[in-house]
Design a protein around this motif. Structure first.
Motif, PDB file in Angstrom:
ATOM      1  N   LYS A 161       0.833  -1.196   0.000  1.00 48.62           N
ATOM      2  CA  LYS A 161       0.000   0.000   0.000  1.00 48.62           C
ATOM      3  C   LYS A 161       0.868   1.246   0.000  1.00 48.62           C
ATOM      4  O   LYS A 161       2.023   1.206   0.410  1.00 48.62           O
ATOM      5  CB  LYS A 161      -0.878   0.039   1.253  1.00 48.62           C
ATOM      6  N   ARG A 162       0.288   2.353  -0.445  1.00 44.05           N
ATOM      7  CA  ARG A 162       0.980   3.641  -0.382  1.00 44.05           C
ATOM      8  C   ARG A 162       1.132   4.020   1.087  1.00 44.05           C
ATOM      9  O   ARG A 162       0.155   4.103   1.811  1.00 44.05           O
ATOM     10  CB  ARG A 162       0.155   4.701  -1.111  1.00 44.05           C
ATOM     11  N   ARG A 163       2.385   4.196   1.520  1.00 44.20           N
ATOM     12  CA  ARG A 163       2.629   4.496   2.928  1.00 44.20           C
ATOM     13  C   ARG A 163       3.986   5.134   3.143  1.00 44.20           C
ATOM     14  O   ARG A 163       4.856   5.043   2.295  1.00 44.20           O
ATOM     15  CB  ARG A 163       2.502   3.246   3.786  1.00 44.20           C
ATOM     16  N   ARG A 164       4.134   5.731   4.309  1.00 42.89           N
ATOM     17  CA  ARG A 164       5.408   6.310   4.726  1.00 42.89           C
ATOM     18  C   ARG A 164       6.258   5.189   5.316  1.00 42.89           C
ATOM     19  O   ARG A 164       5.773   4.405   6.118  1.00 42.89           O
ATOM     20  CB  ARG A 164       5.150   7.390   5.773  1.00 42.89           C
ATOM     21  N   VAL A 165       7.529   5.122   4.903  1.00 41.90           N
ATOM     22  CA  VAL A 165       8.412   4.039   5.333  1.00 41.90           C
ATOM     23  C   VAL A 165       9.751   4.624   5.752  1.00 41.90           C
ATOM     24  O   VAL A 165      10.265   5.557   5.126  1.00 41.90           O
ATOM     25  CB  VAL A 165       8.633   3.025   4.179  1.00 41.90           C
ATOM     26  N   ASN A 166      10.325   4.059   6.810  1.00 43.05           N
ATOM     27  CA  ASN A 166      11.658   4.438   7.245  1.00 43.05           C
ATOM     28  C   ASN A 166      12.669   3.924   6.210  1.00 43.05           C
ATOM     29  O   ASN A 166      12.569   2.789   5.753  1.00 43.05           O
ATOM     30  CB  ASN A 166      11.948   3.826   8.619  1.00 43.05           C
ATOM     31  N   ILE A 167      13.636   4.747   5.864  1.00 44.49           N
ATOM     32  CA  ILE A 167      14.633   4.378   4.853  1.00 44.49           C
ATOM     33  C   ILE A 167      15.405   3.133   5.271  1.00 44.49           C
ATOM     34  O   ILE A 167      15.774   2.313   4.430  1.00 44.49           O
ATOM     35  CB  ILE A 167      15.595   5.563   4.596  1.00 44.49           C
ATOM     36  N   SER A 168      15.611   2.944   6.562  1.00 45.42           N
ATOM     37  CA  SER A 168      16.368   1.784   7.024  1.00 45.42           C
ATOM     38  C   SER A 168      15.603   0.473   6.828  1.00 45.42           C
ATOM     39  O   SER A 168      16.182  -0.597   6.947  1.00 45.42           O
ATOM     40  CB  SER A 168      16.755   1.944   8.493  1.00 45.42           C
ATOM     41  N   HIS A 169      14.320   0.546   6.495  1.00 41.60           N
ATOM     42  CA  HIS A 169      13.517  -0.651   6.245  1.00 41.60           C
ATOM     43  C   HIS A 169      13.476  -1.015   4.764  1.00 41.60           C
ATOM     44  O   HIS A 169      12.752  -1.937   4.384  1.00 41.60           O
ATOM     45  CB  HIS A 169      12.087  -0.459   6.750  1.00 41.60           C
ATOM     46  N   LEU A 170      14.229  -0.305   3.935  1.00 45.19           N
ATOM     47  CA  LEU A 170      14.236  -0.535   2.488  1.00 45.19           C
ATOM     48  C   LEU A 170      15.607  -0.987   2.009  1.00 45.19           C
ATOM     49  O   LEU A 170      16.623  -0.536   2.532  1.00 45.19           O
ATOM     50  CB  LEU A 170      13.860   0.743   1.738  1.00 45.19           C
ATOM     51  N   GLN A 171      15.614  -1.849   1.001  1.00 45.33           N
ATOM     52  CA  GLN A 171      16.841  -2.262   0.318  1.00 45.33           C
ATOM     53  C   GLN A 171      16.723  -1.779  -1.128  1.00 45.33           C
ATOM     54  O   GLN A 171      15.979  -2.361  -1.908  1.00 45.33           O
ATOM     55  CB  GLN A 171      16.996  -3.785   0.363  1.00 45.33           C
ATOM     56  N   PRO A 172      17.410  -0.701  -1.513  1.00 45.60           N
ATOM     57  CA  PRO A 172      17.310  -0.197  -2.888  1.00 45.60           C
ATOM     58  C   PRO A 172      17.881  -1.205  -3.888  1.00 45.60           C
ATOM     59  O   PRO A 172      18.882  -1.860  -3.622  1.00 45.60           O
ATOM     60  CB  PRO A 172      18.137   1.079  -2.884  1.00 45.60           C
ATOM     61  N   LEU A 173      17.243  -1.301  -5.043  1.00 44.53           N
ATOM     62  CA  LEU A 173      17.708  -2.166  -6.124  1.00 44.53           C
ATOM     63  C   LEU A 173      18.319  -1.306  -7.224  1.00 44.53           C
ATOM     64  O   LEU A 173      18.218  -0.078  -7.205  1.00 44.53           O
ATOM     65  CB  LEU A 173      16.536  -2.984  -6.677  1.00 44.53           C
ATOM     66  N   GLN A 174      18.944  -1.932  -8.196  1.00 47.18           N
ATOM     67  CA  GLN A 174      19.567  -1.205  -9.309  1.00 47.18           C
ATOM     68  C   GLN A 174      18.522  -0.538 -10.206  1.00 47.18           C
ATOM     69  O   GLN A 174      18.791   0.487 -10.815  1.00 47.18           O
ATOM     70  CB  GLN A 174      20.407  -2.172 -10.164  1.00 47.18           C
ATOM     71  N   GLU A 175      17.326  -1.125 -10.309  1.00 48.45           N
ATOM     72  CA  GLU A 175      16.311  -0.614 -11.228  1.00 48.45           C
ATOM     73  C   GLU A 175      15.741   0.715 -10.768  1.00 48.45           C
ATOM     74  O   GLU A 175      15.571   0.957  -9.580  1.00 48.45           O
ATOM     75  CB  GLU A 175      15.150  -1.605 -11.386  1.00 48.45           C
ATOM     76  N   LYS A 176      15.432   1.559 -11.739  1.00 48.85           N
ATOM     77  CA  LYS A 176      14.795   2.843 -11.484  1.00 48.85           C
ATOM     78  C   LYS A 176      13.834   3.107 -12.626  1.00 48.85           C
ATOM     79  O   LYS A 176      14.132   2.815 -13.775  1.00 48.85           O
ATOM     80  CB  LYS A 176      15.842   3.960 -11.417  1.00 48.85           C
ATOM     81  N   ILE A 177      12.650   3.607 -12.304  1.00 52.22           N
ATOM     82  CA  ILE A 177      11.693   3.976 -13.339  1.00 52.22           C
ATOM     83  C   ILE A 177      11.523   5.487 -13.334  1.00 52.22           C
ATOM     84  O   ILE A 177      11.812   6.150 -12.333  1.00 52.22           O
ATOM     85  CB  ILE A 177      10.332   3.267 -13.144  1.00 52.22           C
ATOM     86  N   ASP A 178      11.069   6.017 -14.445  1.00 52.28           N
ATOM     87  CA  ASP A 178      10.915   7.462 -14.580  1.00 52.28           C
ATOM     88  C   ASP A 178       9.473   7.835 -14.255  1.00 52.28           C
ATOM     89  O   ASP A 178       8.577   7.658 -15.085  1.00 52.28           O
ATOM     90  CB  ASP A 178      11.281   7.876 -16.004  1.00 52.28           C
ATOM     91  N   VAL A 179       9.235   8.303 -13.023  1.00 50.37           N
ATOM     92  CA  VAL A 179       7.909   8.739 -12.599  1.00 50.37           C
ATOM     93  C   VAL A 179       8.034  10.096 -11.923  1.00 50.37           C
ATOM     94  O   VAL A 179       9.057  10.400 -11.316  1.00 50.37           O
ATOM     95  CB  VAL A 179       7.248   7.735 -11.618  1.00 50.37           C
ATOM     96  N   PRO A 180       6.996  10.930 -12.028  1.00 53.91           N
ATOM     97  CA  PRO A 180       7.046  12.226 -11.346  1.00 53.91           C
ATOM     98  C   PRO A 180       6.847  12.065  -9.840  1.00 53.91           C
ATOM     99  O   PRO A 180       6.329  11.047  -9.371  1.00 53.91           O
ATOM    100  CB  PRO A 180       5.892  12.999 -11.975  1.00 53.91           C
ATOM    101  N   ARG A 181       7.245  13.062  -9.096  1.00 54.16           N
ATOM    102  CA  ARG A 181       7.079  13.057  -7.638  1.00 54.16           C
ATOM    103  C   ARG A 181       5.589  12.983  -7.288  1.00 54.16           C
ATOM    104  O   ARG A 181       4.779  13.723  -7.844  1.00 54.16           O
ATOM    105  CB  ARG A 181       7.680  14.334  -7.075  1.00 54.16           C
ATOM    106  N   GLY A 182       5.222  12.065  -6.414  1.00 57.17           N
ATOM    107  CA  GLY A 182       3.835  11.921  -5.978  1.00 57.17           C
ATOM    108  C   GLY A 182       2.930  11.292  -7.013  1.00 57.17           C
ATOM    109  O   GLY A 182       1.721  11.509  -6.981  1.00 57.17           O
ATOM    110  N   ALA A 183       3.471  10.509  -7.921  1.00 54.08           N
ATOM    111  CA  ALA A 183       2.683   9.881  -8.990  1.00 54.08           C
ATOM    112  C   ALA A 183       1.598   8.987  -8.395  1.00 54.08           C
ATOM    113  O   ALA A 183       1.775   8.394  -7.326  1.00 54.08           O
ATOM    114  CB  ALA A 183       3.589   9.062  -9.894  1.00 54.08           C
ATOM    115  N   SER A 184       0.483   8.880  -9.107  1.00 56.16           N
ATOM    116  CA  SER A 184      -0.615   8.034  -8.631  1.00 56.16           C
ATOM    117  C   SER A 184      -0.285   6.560  -8.855  1.00 56.16           C
ATOM    118  O   SER A 184       0.605   6.212  -9.636  1.00 56.16           O
ATOM    119  CB  SER A 184      -1.907   8.394  -9.365  1.00 56.16           C
ATOM    120  N   ASP A 185      -1.032   5.693  -8.171  1.00 56.37           N
ATOM    121  CA  ASP A 185      -0.831   4.255  -8.328  1.00 56.37           C
ATOM    122  C   ASP A 185      -1.090   3.813  -9.769  1.00 56.37           C
ATOM    123  O   ASP A 185      -0.415   2.925 -10.283  1.00 56.37           O
ATOM    124  CB  ASP A 185      -1.740   3.471  -7.375  1.00 56.37           C
ATOM    125  N   GLU A 186      -2.070   4.437 -10.433  1.00 61.81           N
ATOM    126  CA  GLU A 186      -2.376   4.080 -11.819  1.00 61.81           C
ATOM    127  C   GLU A 186      -1.208   4.422 -12.750  1.00 61.81           C
ATOM    128  O   GLU A 186      -0.866   3.644 -13.640  1.00 61.81           O
ATOM    129  CB  GLU A 186      -3.654   4.788 -12.291  1.00 61.81           C
TER     130      GLU A 186
END
Length: 82
Positions: free
Chosen positions: A45-70
């Motif tokens: 779900k869309r939620r606020r998450v602590n950065i220490s709870h995430l493992q960044p991957l190499q992949e990145k997509i091009d989306v604007p800030r605050g993009a909708s789920d759709e």
């Protein structure tokens, strides 16, 4: 590679959504980001998450800030198909 940036795909490392992939859609402050799966795609779900709870991957997509789920689901669908 900047690890925490908008559009970076990450894996959640803590909580009930442990092991599921999500996308960073906004950076709130130095400790928290806003993520989404979206829920119908990965179950996160869309939620606020602590950065220490995430493992960044190499992949990145091009989306604007605050993009909708759709919007994110559409981008993920278009990048998944060759």
């Amino acid at each position: 590679m900047p690890a925490i940036e908008i559009g970076r795909i990450c894996t959640k490392q803590k909580g009930r959504e442990n092991g599921k992939k999500c996308v960073i859609i906004d950076i709130m402050d130095k400790s928290f980001v806003l993520v989404t799966g979206p829920k119908k795609v990965t179950g996160v779900k869309r939620r606020r998450v602590n950065i220490s709870h995430l493992q960044p991957l190499q992949e990145k997509i091009d989306v604007p800030r605050g993009a909708s789920d759709e919007e994110i689901a559409k981008v993920l669908e278009s990048t998944a198909k060759p």
